[in-house]
Design a protein around this motif. Structure first.
Motif, PDB file in Angstrom:
ATOM      1  N   GLU A 327       0.810  -1.215   0.000  1.00  9.09           N
ATOM      2  CA  GLU A 327       0.000   0.000   0.000  1.00  9.09           C
ATOM      3  C   GLU A 327       0.843   1.264   0.000  1.00  9.09           C
ATOM      4  O   GLU A 327       0.330   2.350  -0.269  1.00  9.09           O
ATOM      5  N   ASN A 328       2.117   1.132   0.312  1.00 11.24           N
ATOM      6  CA  ASN A 328       2.983   2.307   0.414  1.00 11.24           C
ATOM      7  C   ASN A 328       4.249   2.084  -0.397  1.00 11.24           C
ATOM      8  O   ASN A 328       5.232   1.528   0.106  1.00 11.24           O
ATOM      9  N   PRO A 329       4.270   2.503  -1.659  1.00 13.32           N
ATOM     10  CA  PRO A 329       5.440   2.258  -2.504  1.00 13.32           C
ATOM     11  C   PRO A 329       6.684   3.031  -2.081  1.00 13.32           C
ATOM     12  O   PRO A 329       7.768   2.770  -2.605  1.00 13.32           O
ATOM     13  N   ARG A 330       6.542   3.946  -1.131  1.00 12.36           N
ATOM     14  CA  ARG A 330       7.705   4.682  -0.636  1.00 12.36           C
ATOM     15  C   ARG A 330       8.298   4.057   0.624  1.00 12.36           C
ATOM     16  O   ARG A 330       9.327   4.514   1.126  1.00 12.36           O
ATOM     17  N   SER A 331       7.658   3.039   1.159  1.00 15.61           N
ATOM     18  CA  SER A 331       8.125   2.433   2.404  1.00 15.61           C
ATOM     19  C   SER A 331       9.401   1.623   2.174  1.00 15.61           C
ATOM     20  O   SER A 331       9.657   1.124   1.069  1.00 15.61           O
ATOM     21  N   THR A 332      10.193   1.484   3.231  1.00 13.09           N
ATOM     22  CA  THR A 332      11.417   0.688   3.173  1.00 13.09           C
ATOM     23  C   THR A 332      11.098  -0.737   3.603  1.00 13.09           C
ATOM     24  O   THR A 332      10.616  -0.957   4.718  1.00 13.09           O
ATOM     25  N   PRO A 333      11.324  -1.730   2.737  1.00 12.00           N
ATOM     26  CA  PRO A 333      11.063  -3.110   3.142  1.00 12.00           C
ATOM     27  C   PRO A 333      12.021  -3.557   4.238  1.00 12.00           C
ATOM     28  O   PRO A 333      13.091  -2.970   4.436  1.00 12.00           O
ATOM     29  N   VAL A 334      11.621  -4.620   4.945  1.00 14.19           N
ATOM     30  CA  VAL A 334      12.320  -5.042   6.160  1.00 14.19           C
ATOM     31  C   VAL A 334      12.731  -6.503   6.054  1.00 14.19           C
ATOM     32  O   VAL A 334      11.998  -7.331   5.504  1.00 14.19           O
ATOM     33  N   LYS A 335      13.908  -6.820   6.606  1.00 12.42           N
ATOM     34  CA  LYS A 335      14.338  -8.201   6.818  1.00 12.42           C
ATOM     35  C   LYS A 335      14.279  -8.471   8.319  1.00 12.42           C
ATOM     36  O   LYS A 335      14.918  -7.770   9.102  1.00 12.42           O
ATOM     37  N   HIS A 336      13.515  -9.515   8.706  1.00  8.37           N
ATOM     38  CA  HIS A 336      13.243  -9.776  10.115  1.00  8.37           C
ATOM     39  C   HIS A 336      14.202 -10.830  10.669  1.00  8.37           C
ATOM     40  O   HIS A 336      14.029 -12.033  10.443  1.00  8.37           O
ATOM     41  N   THR A 337      15.198 -10.381  11.438  1.00  5.24           N
ATOM     42  CA  THR A 337      16.173 -11.337  11.978  1.00  5.24           C
ATOM     43  C   THR A 337      15.582 -12.195  13.087  1.00  5.24           C
ATOM     44  O   THR A 337      16.078 -13.298  13.345  1.00  5.24           O
ATOM     45  N   ALA A 338      14.518 -11.746  13.755  1.00  7.37           N
ATOM     46  CA  ALA A 338      13.923 -12.535  14.839  1.00  7.37           C
ATOM     47  C   ALA A 338      13.375 -13.858  14.338  1.00  7.37           C
ATOM     48  O   ALA A 338      13.190 -14.798  15.125  1.00  7.37           O
ATOM     49  N   MET A 339      13.110 -13.967  13.023  1.00  3.34           N
ATOM     50  CA  MET A 339      12.493 -15.166  12.460  1.00  3.34           C
ATOM     51  C   MET A 339      13.515 -16.182  11.966  1.00  3.34           C
ATOM     52  O   MET A 339      13.149 -17.220  11.415  1.00  3.34           O
ATOM     53  N   GLY A 340      14.804 -15.899  12.182  1.00  7.35           N
ATOM     54  CA  GLY A 340      15.845 -16.856  11.856  1.00  7.35           C
ATOM     55  C   GLY A 340      16.289 -16.794  10.411  1.00  7.35           C
ATOM     56  O   GLY A 340      15.572 -16.321   9.531  1.00  7.35           O
TER      57      GLY A 340
END
Length: 656
Positions: A327-340
């Protein structure tokens, strides 16, 4: 000019079975011809003699009737599928037919294809292919995970999100293409494509919108935020990112899921093949070594050479679950380290009814690797406000990570089933694995799971919780090395040596809580055809369609399980396909084939909108074994387009 670096294919002729060797080479870096990364020596939880399947499953040959009997009437089909998606099963076909096959009364249409322009002014794919600047504005290559999300309250507007797993430079580029151009274009063809959709009304065909507000390309160079307990760790820092909190790009994204708060999560899978590494013990556990970077990306970007100190940790910044906001093409995608960190097939999230916590189920797609679960620290806010959505987007940043250990209850009851436990790897932001810090557990999750004696599985890929029953279904695609010398033998949850056809495990959390630590399990499908010894179709004794190598899973509104396949030509010699399977009632275990994909292709990312009368799939790597000069497929344009070769595409199937 010299050839691009990927156009030599040393794997050709070395694969197992009939599977196209090009797919093995390009997607997973010839994993089947290399040493098994899991050398921990973890025993299977209950070794049994070869061939000692359960009495029930061993009768599979008698349970499966002829393929010709698989076509069912509309009235029979209506009993188990949505009212707008009744169909008669199609008969399977050999794997060399270059067409999409659908049931009588249905049609298929492409929605978006590799190279289609997403932005106003962006170029179309030409007869000469594409280049880096153009590809950054075009739909990427080899779409895998897929979702089609109608806007709330609308039947005519929505957004499609697809990821792009890998590239086939042999089809995309002429033999004399400049290697640097090839590498940079391939980097731009990876990642994600969120694309806006429009249609004239409910039940109609969708079209994508050039210049849609939410259109976006995420590539191998897009900035990502690293969050969670390992963010900022010394294990994630490089010369280009001394904070360990900002990674560039995402690679080899396979399956994924749509979160209850409307974002998309996807798993970075066979990332090892992009990096040149020294191959120490920790790297080898992930398949990293001196034979990596077969695409030659290090010639245009030094971070793909991890042999020196500057970028030694760059591979550690891949292998995560990533989250993007369509929904937000300006958002920064995230890599979640908590999920291994492992070779994530994907992540599928449900909300635990009792606690409100978000629970993600995840498979590590490697032979003899493991099944995982993540339980969020925070709770889901379903109020629908902007503030609630912002808070929900932080749910995957902190929580507890578990790995599964299966226990069989013995074969005396004639059933492959038993119990299991979720073993904690992290809890409350702390390591639960002796001798490993929290950073080490999350960056080297495979090694942590080895230490706690998790159960090695037959390539656990997509893992889907049923929105109706709450049961969890695990697609174990195959494992040709099961029972080989020095490797784990067969057990009740992985019952066949040299398992070429795969199987599906059904899990029920004890007490019904997804946050619990104990579960029951049984084998729902032991895949194959009517001649395969030990096939078992959930107890169903009527006609079924043959099925092999289950990969992606989905559910319709009635709770039926839909299974797409990957690699059937290597097992039963038939097309890759999409199947519908009842999971409850008198027809439990009945497999019916809905569609098949063209020559050389794989069926990916099924989306089932049965109330709308639509099915969507991503058709990946059509004509994989061909070349620029001699294409082996012409899907989906079949000569009507300017590009002569095949184009991976998202298609929609609707009633005529």
């Amino acid at each position: 000019m010299t050839q691009g670096p990927i156009r030599t294919l040393p794997m050709l002729g070395i694969t197992h079975g009939n599977r196209n060797p090009v797919t093995c080479h390009l997607r997973c870096g010839d994993a089947c011809a290399k040493p098994i990364p899991n050398q921990s020596g973890a025993p299977s939880f209950r070794d049994v003699a070869a061939g000692a399947l359960s009495r029930r499953s061993a009768l599979g040959g008698a349970l499966v009737l002829s393929v010709a009997a698989a076509t069912l009437s509309e009235s029979e089909a209506a009993a188990a599928t949505g009212n707008n998606l009744t169909f008669g099963a199609i008969a399977p076909a050999t794997a060399d037919i270059d067409q999409v096959r659908v049931p009588a009364g249905y049609r298929w249409d492409p929605i978006v294809r590799w190279g289609d322009p997403l932005f106003v002014g962006a170029p179309n794919l030409t007869a000469a292919g594409t280049d880096p600047a153009a590809q950054e504005q075009q739909f990427g290559y080899n779409c895998d995970y897929l979702d089609v999300l109608p806007d709330r309250g609308s039947t005519t507007r929505g957004v499609l999100v697809a990821n792009h797993e890998y590239t086939n430079e042999n089809i995309m580029f002429a033999p004399d293409a400049d290697p640097a151009l090839v590498a940079r274009t391939a980097m731009a063809a990876h990642g994600f494509s969120p694309v806006e959709l429009r249609r004239s009304g409910a039940g109609k065909r969708w079209s994508y919108v050039v210049g849609g507000r939410r259109n976006r390309r995420i590539t191998a160079t897009t900035p990502f935020t690293l969050d969670g307990p390992a963010a900022g760790s010394e294990l994630l820092k490089t010369a280009a990112d001394t904070t360990g909190r900002r990674a560039l790009g995402t690679l080899n994204n396979c399956s994924g899921g749509t979160t209850p708060w409307g974002t998309i999560v996807s798993g970075e899978e066979n990332f090892n093949q992009y990096f040149l590494c020294t191959g120490d013990e920790r790297e080898a556990r992930y398949g990293l070594g001196p034979d990596g970077d077969e695409r030659g990306w290090r010639t245009v970007d030094p971070r793909f050479d991890a042999t020196g100190s500057a970028y030694r940790n760059e591979p550690n910044r891949f292998g995560w679950v990533v989250e993007i906001d369509p929904e937000n093409p300006r958002s920064t995608p995230v890599k979640h380290t908590a999920m291994g960190r492992f070779k994530h097939e994907g992540a599928n999230i449900t909300i635990d009814a009792a606690t409100g916590k978000a629970v993600a189920y995840m498979g590590d797609d490697e032979r003899f690797d493991y099944l995982y679960k993540f339980v969020s620290k925070g709770t889901f806010d379903g109020s629908g406000t902007a503030a609630a959505r912002a808070a929900n987007k932080r749910l995957l940043s902190a929580g507890d990570l578990f790995v599964a250990r299966f226990t069989g209850d013995g074969l005396e009851d004639g059933i492959n089933d038993g119990t299991g436990i979720w073993i904690p790897l992290t809890r409350g932001g702390r390591s639960m694995v002796p001798g490993m810090t929290i950073d080490e557990v999350l960056v080297y999750t495979r090694l942590a799971a080895d230490k706690v004696a998790a159960t090695p599985m037959d390539r656990p890929e997509d893992v889907q919780p049923s929105p109706k029953s709450g049961r969890i279904y695990v697609a174990c695609t195959n494992n040709s090395k099961r029972g080989a010398t020095g490797l784990p033998g067969i057990d009740e949850a992985n019952p066949r040596p040299a398992n070429k056809d795969g199987h599906i495990v059904e899990i029920t959390e004890i007490g019904g809580a997804h946050t619990g630590t104990r579960f029951r399990w049984n084998l729902f499908l032991i895949c194959g055809d009517q001649s395969s010894a030990g096939t078992y179709f959930g107890g169903h004794t009527g006609p079924v369609s043959p099925i092999s190598c289950p990969d992606n899973l989905a559910f319709d509104s009635r709770g039926n399980l839909w299974i797409s396949t990957d690699g059937q030509p290597s097992a039963i010699g038939l097309d890759d396909a999409l199947h519908c399977v009842e999971v409850a009632g008198p027809l439990r275990g009945r497999v019916r084939q809905f569609l098949s994909v063209p020559a050389g292709a794989e069926t990916c990312g099924p989306v089932i909108h049965d109330r709308d009368g639509s099915v969507f799939v991503a058709v990946q790597h059509p004509g994989e074994g061909g070349s620029w000069e001699a294409p082996q497929s012409h899907f989906p344009d079949y000569g009507s387009g300017v590009f002569a070769g095949p184009r991976p595409s998202v298609i929609q199937v609707t009633r005529r």
